[in-house]
Enzyme design. Sequence first.
Site, PDB file in Angstrom:
ATOM      1  CB  ILE A 154      -0.931  -0.004   1.227  1.00  0.00           C
ATOM      2  CG1 ILE A 154      -1.788  -1.267   1.243  1.00  0.00           C
ATOM      3  CG2 ILE A 154      -1.791   1.258   1.236  1.00  0.00           C
ATOM      4  CD1 ILE A 154      -2.521  -1.504   2.559  1.00  0.00           C
ATOM      5  CG  ASP A 212      -0.729   9.280   8.788  1.00  0.00           C
ATOM      6  OD1 ASP A 212      -1.491   9.603   7.845  1.00  0.00           O
ATOM      7  OD2 ASP A 212       0.013   8.282   8.739  1.00  0.00           O
ATOM      8  NE  ARG A 251      -0.546   7.942   5.636  1.00  0.00           N
ATOM      9  CZ  ARG A 251       0.670   7.419   5.676  1.00  0.00           C
ATOM     10  NH1 ARG A 251       1.208   6.920   4.593  1.00  0.00           N
ATOM     11  NH2 ARG A 251       1.344   7.377   6.803  1.00  0.00           N
ATOM     12  CB  THR A 287       4.094  -2.061   5.134  1.00  0.00           C
ATOM     13  OG1 THR A 287       3.931  -0.717   5.593  1.00  0.00           O
ATOM     14  CG2 THR A 287       3.731  -3.013   6.247  1.00  0.00           C
TER      15      THR A 287
END
Length: 191
Positions: A48, A123, A125, A146
Amino acid sequence: MNIQQSNIANLPTKHGKFKIKAYKDNNQEHLAIMSTDFENLEAPYVRIHSECLTGDTLGSLKCDCQNQLELALKFISKEGGLIIYHRQEGRNIGLLNKVNAYALQDAGRNTIEANLELGFKEDERDYKVIKHIFEDLSVKKVKLITNNPEKINYVESLGVQIIERIPAITRVNKYNKHYLDTKKDKMGHLL
């Protein structure tokens, strides 16, 4: 959640041949970049990748984004899997605010301090579209590429089984060292 999606198309690149599918969620358009054998994989490698125009496109040395994207493209091309290009620039504060955050970083702030000073969370997101993409592509098990514990936690919260975590480690340079140290020390990234 009303998400529009495209058909699947071929995408030959310098890193190999892929298939792509676009997803539109409100004003953000995301991309699934799949190896040509993706549909045959029970537990694909998955990255991702959060959008970073300055890194991915311009080759900024302030981050490791382009290196992580290229690493994932080369790896997925050989091993099979999926890259979700998650279009939420600058941890979802947008390009204009990201450049303002860069200016604050130039004045000595780290990435978290800069976002907070601009009035954002560290963050911003939102990963909801990832759920839709996984469901659309029938992803139930992954080998997740990740370093970000938030992405690990989110994927697990979807009931998607993480078979393995593969680190996305790239080169450190004098421009991104402080950025990477902040990700490791303040955000818990597994570097």
